[in-house]
Motif scaffolding. Structure first.
Motif, mmCIF file in Angstrom:
data_model
loop_
_atom_site.group_PDB
_atom_site.id
_atom_site.type_symbol
_atom_site.label_atom_id
_atom_site.label_comp_id
_atom_site.label_asym_id
_atom_site.label_seq_id
_atom_site.Cartn_x
_atom_site.Cartn_y
_atom_site.Cartn_z
ATOM 1 N N ASP A 1 42.015 -17.249 -2.381
ATOM 2 C CA ASP A 1 42.474 -18.427 -1.628
ATOM 3 C C ASP A 1 42.882 -18.495 -0.231
ATOM 4 O OD1 ASP A 1 42.105 -19.853 -3.913
ATOM 5 O OD2 ASP A 1 44.310 -19.521 -4.744
ATOM 6 N N ASP A 2 43.563 -17.442 0.270
ATOM 7 C CA ASP A 2 43.937 -17.281 1.662
ATOM 8 C C ASP A 2 42.609 -17.151 2.575
ATOM 9 O OD1 ASP A 2 47.329 -15.936 2.110
ATOM 10 O OD2 ASP A 2 46.405 -16.349 0.105
ATOM 11 N N VAL A 3 41.900 -16.097 2.020
ATOM 12 C CA VAL A 3 40.696 -16.110 2.660
ATOM 13 C C VAL A 3 39.948 -17.402 2.945
ATOM 14 C CG1 VAL A 3 38.384 -15.074 2.838
ATOM 15 C CG2 VAL A 3 40.415 -13.595 2.017
ATOM 16 N N GLN A 4 39.850 -18.077 1.849
ATOM 17 C CA GLN A 4 38.926 -19.458 1.878
ATOM 18 C C GLN A 4 39.706 -20.403 2.836
ATOM 19 O OE1 GLN A 4 38.620 -21.302 -2.013
ATOM 20 N NE2 GLN A 4 37.908 -23.445 -0.987
ATOM 21 N N LEU A 5 41.155 -20.589 2.633
ATOM 22 C CA LEU A 5 41.988 -21.286 3.772
ATOM 23 C C LEU A 5 41.541 -21.155 5.232
ATOM 24 C CD1 LEU A 5 45.282 -21.705 1.838
ATOM 25 C CD2 LEU A 5 43.325 -23.563 2.072
ATOM 26 N N GLY A 6 41.774 -19.924 5.399
ATOM 27 C CA GLY A 6 41.406 -19.099 6.818
ATOM 28 C C GLY A 6 40.070 -19.476 7.166
ATOM 29 N N GLN A 7 39.068 -19.314 6.350
ATOM 30 C CA GLN A 7 37.696 -19.481 6.998
ATOM 31 C C GLN A 7 37.481 -21.086 7.399
ATOM 32 O OE1 GLN A 7 35.443 -17.677 3.567
ATOM 33 N NE2 GLN A 7 35.251 -15.702 4.603
ATOM 34 N N VAL B 1 53.973 -10.277 19.977
ATOM 35 C CA VAL B 1 53.457 -11.784 19.481
ATOM 36 C C VAL B 1 52.380 -11.644 18.426
ATOM 37 C CG1 VAL B 1 52.193 -13.811 20.049
ATOM 38 C CG2 VAL B 1 54.160 -12.852 21.701
ATOM 39 N N MET B 2 51.530 -10.774 18.957
ATOM 40 C CA MET B 2 50.385 -10.506 17.850
ATOM 41 C C MET B 2 50.848 -9.708 16.431
ATOM 42 S SD MET B 2 47.429 -9.328 20.508
ATOM 43 C CE MET B 2 46.246 -9.185 19.451
ATOM 44 N N ALA B 3 51.537 -8.955 16.570
ATOM 45 C CA ALA B 3 52.309 -8.152 15.311
ATOM 46 C C ALA B 3 52.926 -9.203 14.427
ATOM 47 C CB ALA B 3 53.284 -6.930 15.666
ATOM 48 N N HIS B 4 53.836 -10.097 15.297
ATOM 49 C CA HIS B 4 54.397 -10.900 14.456
ATOM 50 C C HIS B 4 53.698 -12.068 13.686
ATOM 51 C CE1 HIS B 4 57.782 -13.963 13.833
ATOM 52 N NE2 HIS B 4 56.994 -14.958 13.874
ATOM 53 N N GLU B 5 52.406 -12.375 14.255
ATOM 54 C CA GLU B 5 51.394 -13.159 13.950
ATOM 55 C C GLU B 5 50.678 -12.458 12.476
ATOM 56 O OE1 GLU B 5 51.320 -16.438 13.895
ATOM 57 O OE2 GLU B 5 52.463 -16.847 15.654
ATOM 58 N N ILE B 6 50.341 -11.215 12.886
ATOM 59 C CA ILE B 6 49.657 -10.332 11.965
ATOM 60 C C ILE B 6 50.631 -10.379 10.684
ATOM 61 C CG2 ILE B 6 48.948 -8.107 11.140
ATOM 62 C CD1 ILE B 6 47.930 -8.012 14.191
ATOM 63 N N SER B 7 52.007 -10.342 10.750
ATOM 64 C CA SER B 7 52.856 -10.193 9.633
ATOM 65 C C SER B 7 52.865 -11.211 8.800
ATOM 66 C CB SER B 7 54.041 -9.999 10.084
ATOM 67 O OG SER B 7 54.229 -8.494 10.857
ATOM 68 N N HIS B 8 52.555 -12.394 9.236
ATOM 69 C CA HIS B 8 52.829 -13.823 8.489
ATOM 70 C C HIS B 8 51.607 -13.691 7.477
ATOM 71 C CE1 HIS B 8 56.064 -16.080 10.240
ATOM 72 N NE2 HIS B 8 55.696 -16.187 11.403
ATOM 73 N N VAL B 9 50.400 -13.087 8.190
ATOM 74 C CA VAL B 9 49.167 -13.268 7.446
ATOM 75 C C VAL B 9 49.259 -12.126 6.286
ATOM 76 C CG1 VAL B 9 46.740 -12.721 7.623
ATOM 77 C CG2 VAL B 9 47.946 -13.815 9.283
ATOM 78 N N ALA B 10 49.761 -10.790 6.601
ATOM 79 C CA ALA B 10 49.814 -9.790 5.719
ATOM 80 C C ALA B 10 50.626 -10.304 4.628
ATOM 81 C CB ALA B 10 50.251 -8.565 6.435
ATOM 82 N N LEU B 11 51.745 -10.925 4.729
ATOM 83 C CA LEU B 11 52.712 -11.270 3.786
ATOM 84 C C LEU B 11 52.512 -12.446 2.937
ATOM 85 C CD1 LEU B 11 55.775 -10.332 5.904
ATOM 86 C CD2 LEU B 11 55.357 -9.148 3.602
ATOM 87 N N ARG B 12 51.237 -13.137 3.550
ATOM 88 C CA ARG B 12 50.661 -14.254 3.032
ATOM 89 C C ARG B 12 51.752 -15.574 2.826
ATOM 90 N NH1 ARG B 12 48.777 -13.477 -2.624
ATOM 91 N NH2 ARG B 12 47.345 -15.308 -2.214
ATOM 92 N N HIS B 13 52.168 -15.825 4.030
ATOM 93 C CA HIS B 13 53.278 -16.699 4.035
ATOM 94 C C HIS B 13 52.939 -18.174 3.953
ATOM 95 C CE1 HIS B 13 56.306 -13.859 6.224
ATOM 96 N NE2 HIS B 13 56.604 -13.791 4.936
ATOM 97 N N ALA B 14 51.540 -18.368 4.220
ATOM 98 C CA ALA B 14 51.076 -19.749 4.301
ATOM 99 C C ALA B 14 51.000 -20.116 2.887
ATOM 100 C CB ALA B 14 49.993 -19.898 4.940
ATOM 101 N N THR B 15 50.389 -19.619 1.948
ATOM 102 C CA THR B 15 50.264 -19.747 0.649
ATOM 103 C C THR B 15 51.454 -19.720 -0.134
ATOM 104 O OG1 THR B 15 49.488 -17.501 0.140
ATOM 105 C CG2 THR B 15 47.703 -19.571 0.434
ATOM 106 N N ALA B 16 52.501 -18.614 0.296
ATOM 107 C CA ALA B 16 53.660 -18.465 -0.241
ATOM 108 C C ALA B 16 54.630 -19.692 0.118
ATOM 109 C CB ALA B 16 54.232 -17.068 0.301
ATOM 110 N N GLN B 17 54.516 -20.201 1.213
ATOM 111 C CA GLN B 17 55.429 -21.119 1.351
ATOM 112 C C GLN B 17 55.013 -22.793 0.625
ATOM 113 O OE1 GLN B 17 57.610 -21.578 5.216
ATOM 114 N NE2 GLN B 17 56.012 -23.282 5.802
#
Length: 474
Positions: A44-50, A133-149
């Protein structure tokens, strides 16, 4: 004498000690991060991002500079390779694009697509700060924060929730036209996470930086750097979408104290070279200015069509996705789906990306197709007459060769001739190829492919694809 058990215990102790000495960073005492609860799948994360990245790249002015993009991609991949194993998702595809916008902003979409504004790179004092900045943003992705929220806030079934999440990311309703007002908020407010997720991204970002050979304190410093450079009552966009969870600067520095690295990368000659390269360009527009100029809508129905739109600014790479245009009953042609079609029903039609044309018909990147009546009795004579007229109209152009090259259009014999010159509109050296073939009524069918000389090599494959797609029905 030691017993065998005692010997094994001592050897194990020595092995652990040596392993710690060999490690690039010391992780004892680092904060333990728990993956948030998430009812969505990694797919789902992959689909949303694409889906969201398609909308983003239709609306955002991506910087067309291979050197800058390669550098940012290199820093990004160095950070991605340092993501702790427990937060890696093989399905995620991290890629990094630079947006030609002045706002100090960056955002990452679920599954890995990430966008860094030119303004963010220019604001950073060191490579380490940009990497923070990039590491912070990568962390949001790796922790799947969009779908977790979304798991915490949505009450929909997965199929419906995906649409709701996508709507939140792109600032509009899925499938609907995204207006100018909402597109400014893309990445600035749509991916605004809760304070607990901001804390997680700060801590994991610091750990990723240390594992990648950067000093995590540069992440803390970056918050102060961009706060001091934001200006205006609202402040920098990135800070507005990344609220301080409380004592952020102190917490990041406390985490950094637990992460020891040797000879951290902070500033590099490559970073300075990229900053100087960016500052050599005309000043980037703000997202608000881009919106007011008529930035493209996903439906493709609205686009800048007045002389105020700057011709020759950096434009997006040609899409690898194509759509077909039907030129009445005469021809059919395919072009990148992020190029606009201008003109129809007349003798010419232009296909060009955003920022590459104005209402006077001038264009710096793209393909023009048309039909001309000539007095030539064969293809060579008709082409001679047409090219002479073209050069008389565009006096800055010169033929680069006195000889035509053999070509093919829709399976018919065709001619090609290269032109070049310094554009009166952009002030840059421009290259063009004119392709011609005869229609059955003796008219000349022509295609003109144009790009700045320093970018023409990048466009050659696209031009070939466009020309090879032509079908003639005369």
């Amino acid at each position: 004498m030691y017993s065998s058990i005692q010997r094994r215990a001592k050897l194990a102790t020595i092995f652990v000690a040596l392993s710690l000495l060999a490690a690039p960073i010391a992780t004892l005492g680092q904060t333990r991060i728990e993956m948030p609860s998430n009812k969505y799948s990694v797919r789902d994360d992959v689909q949303l991002g694409q889906q969201a990245s398609v909308e983003a790249e239709r609306q955002l002015p991506l910087l067309r500079d291979g050197q800058v993009e390669a550098y940012v991609q290199d820093v990004g991949q160095r950070l991605v390779s340092a993501i702790p194993p427990e937060f890696r998702h093989p399905e995620f595809q991290y890629r990094f694009r630079v947006v030609d916008a002045r706002d100090i902003n960056a955002f990452a979409l679920p599954g890995g697509p990430m966008y860094v504004n030119r303004g963010m790179i220019e604001a950073a004092r060191t490579e380490g700060e940009m990497a923070g900045v990039m590491a912070h943003e990568i962390s949001h992705v790796a922790l799947r924060h969009a779908t977790a929220q979304a798991t915490e806030t949505q009450k929909f079934q997965i199929g419906s929730a995906i649409g709701q999440i996508l709507g939140g990311i792109i600032g509009g309703v899925p499938g609907a036209v995204i207006g100018a007002g909402s597109q400014i908020g893309f990445g600035a407010g749509a991916l605004k996470y809760s304070r607990k997720y901001e804390t997680q991204a700060d801590i994991l970002g610091a750990q990723i930086m240390a594992r990648a050979g950067y000093d995590p304190r540069d992440l803390a410093n970056m918050f102060r750097t961009i706060a001091g450079q934001g200006g205006g009552s609202r402040g920098p966009e990135w800070l507005s979408s990344h609220p301080d969870p409380g004592n952020r600067y102190q917490k990041i520095n406390q985490e950094a104290a637990q992460l020891r690295i040797t000879g951290p990368r902070r500033d590099t000659a490559a970073f300075r070279q990229i900053q100087n390269r960016l500052r050599g360009y005309p000043q980037a527009r703000t997202m608000a200015e881009i919106a007011r100029s008529g930035q493209q809508y996903p439906s493709g129905q609205q686009y800048p069509n007045d002389s105020r739109y700057p011709v020759g600014e950096r434009v997006a790479y040609p899409s690898t996705r194509y759509r077909t245009y039907q030129g009445g009953q005469l021809f059919r042609i395919s072009h990148p789906d992020n190029w606009q079609q201008l003109g129809s029903g007349g003798s010419t039609v232009l296909f060009a990306p955003q920022g590459a044309y104005n209402s006077q018909g001038a264009f710096s990147h793209g393909v023009m197709v048309g039909v001309a009546r000539t007095n030539g009795r064969n293809l060579r004579q008709a082409t001679d007459e047409y090219v002479r007229g073209l050069l008389q109209t565009n006096t800055y152009l010169r033929a680069r060769s006195n000889n035509y090259q053999r070509a093919s259009i829709a399976g018919r014999s065709a001619l090609a001739i290269p032109l070049a010159g310094r554009s009166n509109l952009t002030g840059a050296n421009e290259s063009a190829y004119v392709y011609t073939t005869l229609l059955r009524d003796g008219s000349l069918f022509y295609v003109i492919a144009v790009a700045p000389s320093n970018e023409f090599g990048t466009y050659q494959r696209t031009f070939s694809n466009v020309i090879n797609s032509i079908q003639l029905n005369d």
